[in-house]
Design an enzyme around this catalytic site. Sequence first.
Site, PDB file in Angstrom:
ATOM      1  N   GLY A  65      30.208  39.432  44.400  1.00 53.09           N
ATOM      2  CA  GLY A  65      30.661  39.819  43.282  1.00 53.09           C
ATOM      3  C   GLY A  65      29.994  38.749  42.143  1.00 53.09           C
TER       4      GLY A  65
ATOM      5  N   GLN B  95      29.154  34.462  34.244  1.00 54.90           N
ATOM      6  CA  GLN B  95      28.412  33.779  35.165  1.00 54.90           C
ATOM      7  C   GLN B  95      26.802  33.841  34.960  1.00 54.90           C
ATOM      8  OE1 GLN B  95      30.505  35.416  38.932  1.00 54.90           O
ATOM      9  NE2 GLN B  95      29.854  33.180  39.299  1.00 54.90           N
TER      10      GLN B  95
ATOM     11  N   CYS C 191      31.961  30.519  45.128  1.00 50.68           N
ATOM     12  CA  CYS C 191      31.601  31.128  43.898  1.00 50.68           C
ATOM     13  C   CYS C 191      30.129  30.726  43.731  1.00 50.68           C
ATOM     14  CB  CYS C 191      32.466  30.498  42.779  1.00 50.68           C
ATOM     15  SG  CYS C 191      32.176  31.211  41.168  1.00 50.68           S
ATOM     16  N   LEU C 192      29.416  31.641  43.278  1.00 51.17           N
ATOM     17  CA  LEU C 192      27.958  31.609  42.845  1.00 51.17           C
ATOM     18  C   LEU C 192      27.815  30.458  41.856  1.00 51.17           C
ATOM     19  CD1 LEU C 192      26.637  35.230  42.876  1.00 51.17           C
ATOM     20  CD2 LEU C 192      26.429  33.476  44.847  1.00 51.17           C
TER      21      LEU C 192
ATOM     22  N   HIS D 177      38.965  37.575  42.004  1.00 51.81           N
ATOM     23  CA  HIS D 177      38.137  36.532  41.675  1.00 51.81           C
ATOM     24  C   HIS D 177      37.361  36.915  40.441  1.00 51.81           C
ATOM     25  CE1 HIS D 177      35.475  33.102  43.257  1.00 51.81           C
ATOM     26  NE2 HIS D 177      34.814  33.772  42.330  1.00 51.81           N
ATOM     27  N   GLU D 178      36.725  38.040  40.304  1.00 49.68           N
ATOM     28  CA  GLU D 178      35.846  38.214  39.325  1.00 49.68           C
ATOM     29  C   GLU D 178      36.389  38.458  37.928  1.00 49.68           C
ATOM     30  OE1 GLU D 178      32.989  37.592  39.934  1.00 49.68           O
ATOM     31  OE2 GLU D 178      32.833  37.685  42.046  1.00 49.68           O
TER      32      GLU D 178
ATOM     33  N   HIS E 113      37.154  35.254  36.448  1.00 52.10           N
ATOM     34  CA  HIS E 113      36.047  34.775  35.440  1.00 52.10           C
ATOM     35  C   HIS E 113      36.205  35.307  34.262  1.00 52.10           C
ATOM     36  CE1 HIS E 113      33.582  32.521  38.305  1.00 52.10           C
ATOM     37  NE2 HIS E 113      33.687  33.381  39.131  1.00 52.10           N
TER      38      HIS E 113
HETATM   39 NI    NI Z   1      32.905  33.104  41.128  1.00 55.46          NI
END
Ligand code: NI
Length: 172
Positions: free
Chosen positions: A46, A51, A95-96, A137-138, A141
């Site tokens: 995701g 991000q 998380c990226l 989660h997204e 963000h």
């Molecule tokens: Ni994340």
Amino acid sequence: MAIRDIVLLGDPVLRTPAEAVESFDDALRSLVDDMFETMYHAEGVGLAAPQIGLSKRILVVDVRDDDDPAAGRFAVVNPEIVAVSKETEKASEGCLSIPGLEELVERPAVVEVRGFDVRGTPFTVEASELLGRALQHEIDHLDGVLFLDRVSALKRRMLLKKWRKLQDESDA
Ligand code: NI
């Protein structure tokens, strides 16, 4: 298509509530293509627009696997969680934007998400397991919330300590 740079913990864009998308145009579709490419390159399931440094309410997910190759890949523009189950589940998240950190996070087991596709067509998806978790989660963000905010204060302190250590090592 292009791979964009992923911003890391500490960048204020990750803490800024993102703005709603108003134009469902070619620029949006091109941006979503870039988000998919960036997510695949980083081997994530995701990615949210903040991000890649863009404060817009757009997310992409791809939770397909060999058992389910057809479902679970889509973009959601202006997503909203419209219903959550009382039942919750704990599972590990990363998380990226915070590479190297993982922790168990408790979330509703099932969510209903409403949003728009890249053409501006509204749709609703009911999601559980990995898809439900990735969507939550997204969407977090897009509100400036990170998975670190959803663990205990003690765990968060440990995670941030580990994060600083990882950053020191990569600076060295
Ligand atoms: Ni994340």
